[in-house]
Scaffold this motif. Structure first.
Motif, short mmCIF file in Angstrom:
data_model
loop_
_atom_site.label_atom_id
_atom_site.label_comp_id
_atom_site.label_asym_id
_atom_site.label_seq_id
_atom_site.Cartn_x
_atom_site.Cartn_y
_atom_site.Cartn_z
N ALA A 33 0.82 -1.21 0.00
CA ALA A 33 0.00 0.00 0.00
C ALA A 33 0.85 1.26 0.00
O ALA A 33 0.38 2.33 -0.38
CB ALA A 33 -0.93 -0.02 1.20
N GLN A 34 2.10 1.14 0.46
CA GLN A 34 2.99 2.30 0.49
C GLN A 34 3.52 2.65 -0.89
O GLN A 34 4.10 3.71 -1.08
CB GLN A 34 4.16 2.03 1.44
N TRP A 35 3.36 1.72 -1.84
CA TRP A 35 3.91 1.97 -3.18
C TRP A 35 2.82 1.81 -4.23
O TRP A 35 2.05 0.84 -4.21
CB TRP A 35 5.04 0.99 -3.48
N ASP A 50 5.99 -7.11 -7.78
CA ASP A 50 5.85 -7.42 -6.37
C ASP A 50 6.93 -6.65 -5.64
O ASP A 50 8.12 -6.91 -5.81
CB ASP A 50 6.02 -8.93 -6.17
N VAL A 51 6.54 -5.68 -4.81
CA VAL A 51 7.54 -4.82 -4.15
C VAL A 51 8.44 -5.62 -3.23
O VAL A 51 9.54 -5.17 -2.88
CB VAL A 51 6.86 -3.68 -3.35
N LEU A 61 18.86 -6.78 -3.00
CA LEU A 61 18.51 -5.61 -2.21
C LEU A 61 17.50 -4.70 -2.91
O LEU A 61 17.26 -3.58 -2.47
CB LEU A 61 19.77 -4.80 -1.85
N ASN A 62 16.94 -5.16 -4.01
CA ASN A 62 15.87 -4.39 -4.66
C ASN A 62 14.66 -4.31 -3.73
O ASN A 62 14.46 -5.16 -2.86
CB ASN A 62 15.44 -5.05 -5.97
N THR A 85 9.91 -6.00 -15.58
CA THR A 85 10.21 -7.37 -15.17
C THR A 85 11.20 -7.97 -16.15
O THR A 85 11.45 -7.43 -17.23
CB THR A 85 8.95 -8.26 -15.17
N ASP A 86 11.77 -9.12 -15.78
CA ASP A 86 12.68 -9.81 -16.69
C ASP A 86 11.94 -10.32 -17.92
O ASP A 86 12.49 -10.36 -19.02
CB ASP A 86 13.36 -10.96 -15.96
N GLU A 87 10.69 -10.69 -17.76
CA GLU A 87 9.86 -11.10 -18.89
C GLU A 87 9.73 -9.96 -19.90
O GLU A 87 9.82 -10.17 -21.11
CB GLU A 87 8.48 -11.54 -18.40
#
Length: 603
Positions: free
Chosen positions: A19-21, A37-38, A58-59, A347-349
């Motif tokens: 919710a913060q992002w 997905d954060v 660390l992402n 995303t990587d996709e």
């Protein structure tokens, strides 16, 4: 019952973090933006050419602050930012400008896994644009200049024995007010110039390594002599330490060899399976560091047997060759921008998608235009089978541009700082991708932007990597150096210069525009070299240009680049919309004519 309560609490906590992002702003977005997905942002291992089993991503959500340049670390931060998306991007959740007068601060904590006890801990940054200073537990551990190359620090001595560790990063990026390589970024985006990208824009990660460990693996094939040369960089090597290289095909050992640190391993590769876009075969490569008879470090990699060169054919035309055969290289100008992530694919996709579609469209090459991608992009190219021309991102000023004749003017004179910066980053870019078989051509300059000491830079580039072709200045000021004479012409193909001693290529053409409502970065000021109203009209013109190109290929061109893969901000001349939701040309006709172009030398 207690397990159910704990699971519910974890779920609520995760929802609170989410919710913060939220993506910021109201610009168009790709479908992949909804898949972020954060708590697990770009989770894939970031360096496939040298892979270890242990690492920590660390992402995710960090704190951020924007302050006036030159100030101390802020006591309070402005909010959360989603790393590794640039602060100007929607996916960062911030979408704010920084500029040369301000600095961007990041802060987060992390915990070193207990299983890493006794190991060195390396802190890696895939890329930060532009100048980064880094603190661990309030100790400055290093800095780095360069927006497109990876860097790392050994942070072991600065870690607390247990508990949370603090990480702070400060970034300053002057964008187009500086001399540094910046590509298409500009403070006032318009036309072919795009939104600035400031800060962390590739994965940040931690990695445990032994006291003595492998720092790099470079593999250079030689198909003419059925051999592969491998060099491994070693940190902390002592007298008597060796490294072993094993080459495998589907688990079966093909060749193996050993050498002391500082020496190369030369492997025999009998009956080599050659890599090409039509058959992108990759060998597995294992490198092990041995000290006092014990393996202390091991990394997994891969490699390919392939050769790029040029040769005059029976008609006197210098042709580009792949694996000693004439091979017409044809592909799109690929700028690698995203409406939601700017420099960073959601995303990587998504990162892989553009390459997949380029192959689907019938191309065999990509010109990566004034940008360098994350390492995984090049691995996707290696695995899928596509040739890559890699540009150096431009920066600085431009001299007089004489693209329709050989240059007879005075070249740009860079400051010593600017020249040193260019050389350092260009070398790092080449070194990081030296082992990617897909990368077949280096492009030091584009259209005279920042072009300086052309003959010297081209010779230096060629000497640094003799295994690849060098395109001196794509559409820029022309000198009789390197492997190609590269022409740009819009909208249709034209051969207005020809070089009988080097390959003559069409480095850019096309730019056919089609603005599609609902898929535009801006509702007005959309731009293309020529514009049409529907897919059929655009496809008709594309095919018309391709038929002209085929005639020119038979009489002299040895490669061509069409502008461009996708729309980018105000440019609407992509084969796909900026959000990748619509293929703007009739795909079956596009593929058919592209394959005809690629196979032109086989007729």
């Amino acid at each position: 019952m207690m397990k159910r309560i704990l699971s519910l609490l974890m779920l609520v906590g995760s929802l609170n973090v989410f919710a913060q992002w939220q993506p910021a702003g109201d610009k168009i977005k790709t479908s992949w933006a909804d898949k972020i997905d954060v708590n697990n942002v770009l989770p894939e291992y970031p360096r496939p050419l040298m892979e270890r089993s242990g690492w920590l991503n660390l992402n995710g959500l960090w704190e951020y602050a924007i302050t006036a340049a030159g100030q101390a670390q802020p006591g309070e931060f402005d909010g959360d930012i989603l790393v590794p998306f640039a602060v100007e991007s929607s996916l960062s959740g911030v979408q704010k400008r920084v500029g040369a007068e301000k600095e961007l601060w990041y802060k987060r904590t992390f915990t070193v896994p207990s299983a890493w006890k006794g190991k060195k801990v390396l802190l890696h940054f895939g890329a930060v644009d532009w100048k980064a200073d880094v603190w661990v537990n309030d100790i400055k551990v290093g800095n780095h200049e360069g927006g497109y190359d990876a860097f790392s620090f050994d942070v072991t001595p600065f870690l607390a024995k247990s508990g949370e560790q603090s990480l702070v990063v400060k970034v300053w990026d002057p964008s187009d007010k500086g001399y540094q390589p910046r590509g298409k970024q500009i403070g006032n985006p318009h036309g072919i110039w795009y939104t600035p990208v400031t800060g962390i824009w590739q994965t940040v990660w931690l990695e445990p390594v032994a006291e003595k460990h492998i720092t790099s693996v470079v593999a250079v094939p030689d198909i003419d002599n059925n051999s592969l040369k491998v060099d491994a960089g070693i940190c902390g090597a002592s007298y008597g330490d060796i490294y072993e290289v094993v080459l495998k095909d589907a688990g079966n050992v093909v060749s193996r060899g050993k050498a002391v640190a500082g020496q190369s391993v030369d492997l025999a590769v009998a009956g080599a399976k050659l890599w090409s876009p039509e058959s992108p075969f990759l060998y597995d490569l294992e490198v092990k560091l041995i000290s006092n008879g014990k393996a202390v470090d091991e990394v997994k990699s891969y490699t390919a047997m392939r050769k790029v060169s040029s040769k005059r054919d029976e008609n006197g035309i210098v042709r580009l060759q792949l694996n000693n055969k004439d091979y017409f290289q044809f592909g799109p100008l690929d700028q690698g921008w995203w409406p939601d992530g700017l420099y960073t694919a959601p995303t990587d996709e998504a990162l892989k998608y553009d390459i997949v579609k380029t192959k689907d469209f019938g191309f065999n090459m990509i010109r990566k235009h004034v940008k360098v991608e994350p390492a995984r992009w090049y691995t996707h190219c290696d695995q899928l089978g596509i040739l890559v021309w890699q540009d150096m991102p431009n920066g600085g000023e431009s001299p007089r541009w004489q693209n329709r004749q050989y240059f007879d003017g005075t070249e740009l004179k860079r400051s010593p700082e600017s020249e040193a910066n260019y050389r350092a980053e260009w070398k790092e870019i080449m070194d990081e991708h030296m082992s990617n078989p897909s990368v077949v051509c280096w492009v030091p300059f584009n259209e005279a932007w920042g072009q300086f000491k052309t003959e010297e830079i081209v010779e230096w580039t060629k000497a640094h990597d003799p295994s690849r072709l060098v395109n001196p200045a794509s559409g820029g000021n022309h000198y009789r150096v390197g492997d190609m004479l590269d022409l740009h012409n819009y909208p249709g193909p034209e051969m207005y210069l020809y070089d009988g001693s080097r390959a003559t290529v069409l480095g850019e053409y096309g730019g056919i525009g089609l603005a599609l409502e609902g898929h535009l970065w801006m509702t007005d000021k959309n731009w293309g070299y020529v514009q049409f109203k529907n897919s059929k009209e655009v496809t008709d013109k594309y095919v018309e240009f391709a038929e002209q190109l085929i005639k020119m290929a038979r009489s002299g061109f040895s490669a061509a680049v069409y502008t461009q893969t996708t729309d980018v901000e105000g440019e609407v001349n992509g084969l796909m919309t900026y959000d990748r939701k619509v293929i703007k040309l009739e795909e079956d006709r596009l593929r058919a004519i592209n394959q005809k172009v690629c196979n032109v030398l086989e007729d």
